[in-house]
Motif scaffolding. Structure first.
Motif, PDB file in Angstrom:
ATOM      1  N   THR A   1       4.935  -2.493   1.991  1.00  0.00           N
ATOM      2  CA  THR A   1       3.754  -2.262   1.162  1.00  0.00           C
ATOM      3  C   THR A   1       3.121  -3.611   0.811  1.00  0.00           C
ATOM      4  O   THR A   1       1.895  -3.761   0.805  1.00  0.00           O
ATOM      5  CB  THR A   1       4.138  -1.480  -0.112  1.00  0.00           C
ATOM      6  OG1 THR A   1       4.745  -0.242   0.285  1.00  0.00           O
ATOM      7  CG2 THR A   1       2.926  -1.203  -0.990  1.00  0.00           C
TER       8      THR A   1
ATOM      9  N   MET B   1       4.811   2.148   8.059  1.00  0.00           N
ATOM     10  CA  MET B   1       4.773   3.447   7.384  1.00  0.00           C
ATOM     11  C   MET B   1       6.182   4.032   7.263  1.00  0.00           C
ATOM     12  O   MET B   1       6.591   4.499   6.188  1.00  0.00           O
ATOM     13  CB  MET B   1       3.875   4.399   8.189  1.00  0.00           C
ATOM     14  CG  MET B   1       3.869   5.817   7.674  1.00  0.00           C
ATOM     15  SD  MET B   1       3.098   6.935   8.858  1.00  0.00           S
ATOM     16  CE  MET B   1       4.385   7.045  10.082  1.00  0.00           C
ATOM     17  N   CYS B   2       6.943   3.986   8.354  1.00  0.00           N
ATOM     18  CA  CYS B   2       8.312   4.527   8.323  1.00  0.00           C
ATOM     19  C   CYS B   2       9.194   3.746   7.344  1.00  0.00           C
ATOM     20  O   CYS B   2      10.018   4.329   6.640  1.00  0.00           O
ATOM     21  CB  CYS B   2       8.935   4.503   9.722  1.00  0.00           C
ATOM     22  SG  CYS B   2       8.295   5.807  10.779  1.00  0.00           S
TER      23      CYS B   2
ATOM     24  N   ILE C   1       8.274   2.305   4.618  1.00  0.00           N
ATOM     25  CA  ILE C   1       7.937   2.694   3.239  1.00  0.00           C
ATOM     26  C   ILE C   1       8.523   4.076   2.924  1.00  0.00           C
ATOM     27  O   ILE C   1       9.087   4.293   1.850  1.00  0.00           O
ATOM     28  CB  ILE C   1       6.402   2.665   3.001  1.00  0.00           C
ATOM     29  CG1 ILE C   1       5.838   1.265   3.293  1.00  0.00           C
ATOM     30  CG2 ILE C   1       6.078   3.068   1.554  1.00  0.00           C
ATOM     31  CD1 ILE C   1       4.315   1.179   3.325  1.00  0.00           C
ATOM     32  N   LEU C   2       8.412   5.006   3.886  1.00  0.00           N
ATOM     33  CA  LEU C   2       9.008   6.336   3.673  1.00  0.00           C
ATOM     34  C   LEU C   2      10.517   6.214   3.484  1.00  0.00           C
ATOM     35  O   LEU C   2      11.116   6.925   2.671  1.00  0.00           O
ATOM     36  CB  LEU C   2       8.693   7.253   4.857  1.00  0.00           C
ATOM     37  CG  LEU C   2       7.237   7.721   4.959  1.00  0.00           C
ATOM     38  CD1 LEU C   2       6.999   8.412   6.306  1.00  0.00           C
ATOM     39  CD2 LEU C   2       6.875   8.671   3.809  1.00  0.00           C
TER      40      LEU C   2
ATOM     41  N   ASP D   1       2.557   2.361  -2.841  1.00  0.00           N
ATOM     42  CA  ASP D   1       3.354   2.753  -1.668  1.00  0.00           C
ATOM     43  C   ASP D   1       2.767   3.999  -1.012  1.00  0.00           C
ATOM     44  O   ASP D   1       2.648   4.076   0.206  1.00  0.00           O
ATOM     45  CB  ASP D   1       4.809   3.015  -2.077  1.00  0.00           C
ATOM     46  CG  ASP D   1       5.466   1.788  -2.673  1.00  0.00           C
ATOM     47  OD1 ASP D   1       5.566   0.782  -1.956  1.00  0.00           O
ATOM     48  OD2 ASP D   1       5.858   1.830  -3.850  1.00  0.00           O
ATOM     49  N   LYS D   2       2.390   4.975  -1.850  1.00  0.00           N
ATOM     50  CA  LYS D   2       1.810   6.220  -1.313  1.00  0.00           C
ATOM     51  C   LYS D   2       0.501   5.930  -0.602  1.00  0.00           C
ATOM     52  O   LYS D   2       0.254   6.437   0.496  1.00  0.00           O
ATOM     53  CB  LYS D   2       1.568   7.214  -2.452  1.00  0.00           C
ATOM     54  CG  LYS D   2       2.848   7.832  -2.964  1.00  0.00           C
ATOM     55  CD  LYS D   2       2.523   8.927  -3.977  1.00  0.00           C
ATOM     56  CE  LYS D   2       3.813   9.439  -4.604  1.00  0.00           C
ATOM     57  NZ  LYS D   2       3.568  10.318  -5.750  1.00  0.00           N
TER      58      LYS D   2
ATOM     59  N   VAL E   1       1.154   4.304   2.757  1.00  0.00           N
ATOM     60  CA  VAL E   1       1.615   5.254   3.779  1.00  0.00           C
ATOM     61  C   VAL E   1       0.426   6.059   4.316  1.00  0.00           C
ATOM     62  O   VAL E   1       0.277   6.245   5.526  1.00  0.00           O
ATOM     63  CB  VAL E   1       2.711   6.200   3.229  1.00  0.00           C
ATOM     64  CG1 VAL E   1       2.911   7.402   4.154  1.00  0.00           C
ATOM     65  CG2 VAL E   1       4.023   5.441   3.054  1.00  0.00           C
TER      66      VAL E   1
ATOM     67  N   PHE F   1       3.088  12.851   8.264  1.00  0.00           N
ATOM     68  CA  PHE F   1       4.082  11.773   8.097  1.00  0.00           C
ATOM     69  C   PHE F   1       5.335  12.248   7.372  1.00  0.00           C
ATOM     70  O   PHE F   1       6.406  11.683   7.546  1.00  0.00           O
ATOM     71  CB  PHE F   1       3.461  10.531   7.441  1.00  0.00           C
ATOM     72  CG  PHE F   1       2.792  10.766   6.115  1.00  0.00           C
ATOM     73  CD1 PHE F   1       3.535  10.914   4.959  1.00  0.00           C
ATOM     74  CD2 PHE F   1       1.406  10.805   6.034  1.00  0.00           C
ATOM     75  CE1 PHE F   1       2.909  11.108   3.741  1.00  0.00           C
ATOM     76  CE2 PHE F   1       0.769  11.009   4.811  1.00  0.00           C
ATOM     77  CZ  PHE F   1       1.524  11.162   3.668  1.00  0.00           C
TER      78      PHE F   1
END
Ligand SMILES: [Mn+2]
Length: 305
Positions: free
Chosen positions: A118, A140-141, A143-144, A159-160, A163, A175
């Motif tokens: 992030t 993205m992965c 952060i998830l 963070d959201k 993503v 996602f």
């Protein structure tokens, strides 16, 4: 001389993806940079890199005579060997500031968000540099993964938003289902030696002069770990016997949103002191505990202080 970008020991997906994306960003800024990892990829990280067609970083464990950028950590205990024999020129992280020092001024961005990637997303935006599809996918992965699909108390609105923006760039419409797929890969323990499981996401800390090891295994259902629990405890005992005061292993159920903590300690009463729970035997259930960084390390640091 190339700058090496490296995450913490026992690399997780954030450490790997942040190292790769920061090296990408530096290269686009005209600085020769190479991503590195302090060890082999875990199954989750391998899945993510494969998914987006990104090569694994070089394995580097020693800083001697290298220019270094640290991502996802700033603790000596989690960093390269002989750090003082190299030169740290940058730190991009989302943990509490660690104990590294530098002889020269450095570029540093540490933010209280859920994931280093992030922070890296903010750095791309700030530099007005376009993020490529594969970089967006792995960030993205990461952060998830780090935010346990937004469930972790470490997760922030930044963070959201990151993503959502990265998913668009990566061309991933759903996602969350990719996140579940990733956590299923992470949950698979069949055939993996207990030692590898203990060290899959393991960190050493110095708390009140005592060496404390804390590992974490995140699974989609705790029952997956039932057949290997005894072996995990035995392995924790071996790790403790190497000169640690305590070794704690969090078995985190991301669906039930809590962790069973395996306890191997010279004095288990620290667990009672830290979490206000009654400890009988060698494990305890900690309801609502998903984050080592936010919900486990701070209470232990207080208790051991
Ligand atoms: Mn991280």
């Amino acid at each position: 001389m190339a700058v090496y970008v490296v995450g913490h020991k026992n690399p997780d997906t954030d450490s790997v993806a942040a190292a790769i994306s920061v090296a990408d960003l530096m290269s686009k800024k005209g600085v020769e940079a190479k991503p590195a990892a302090q060890g082999a990829l875990n199954p989750e990280s391998a899945f993510v890199l494969e998914k987006f067609g990104v090569a694994a970083p070089e394995i580097v464990t020693d800083a001697t005579d290298k220019k270094i950028i640290l991502v996802d950590h700033s603790d000596l205990a989690q960093s390269l060997d002989n750090l003082a024999a190299g030169e740290i020129i940058g730190i991009y992280d989302h943990h509490k500031l660690g104990d590294v020092t530098t002889p020269n001024p450095l570029d540093i961005l540490v933010k209280p968000v859920g994931c280093s990637c992030t922070v890296v997303k903010m750095m791309y935006d700030c530099a007005k540099i376009e993020i490529s599809k594969p970089m967006a996918g792995i960030m993205m992965c990461a952060i998830l993964s780090d935010t346990v699909m937004f469930k972790s108390p470490t997760c922030t609105p930044d963070d959201k938003a990151a993503v959502e923006a990265l998913a668009k760039i990566a061309g991933v419409s759903d996602f969350m289902s990719l996140g579940v797929e990733m956590f299923k890969v992470k949950s698979a323990v069949g055939g993996t030696p207990a030692k590898d499981l203990v060290f899959r996401d393991y960190k050493d800390f110095n708390m009140g002069g005592k060496k404390i090891g804390i590992g974490q295994l995140e699974v989609v259902d705790l029952s997956i770990l039932e057949p290997v629990k005894a072996a995990l405890l035995e392995e924790c005992k071996k790790v403790k016997a190497e000169g640690r005061h305590s070794v704690f292993l969090l078995l985190t159920d991301i669906m039930k949103e809590g962790s069973e903590m395996l306890i191997v300690s010279d004095d288990p009463s620290y667990v009672a002191k830290a979490f206000g729970v009654e400890v009988k035997g060698d494990s305890v259930w900690l309801d609502g505990v998903l984050s080592r960084k936010k919900q486990v390390v701070p209470p232990f640091e207080k208790a051991f202080a």
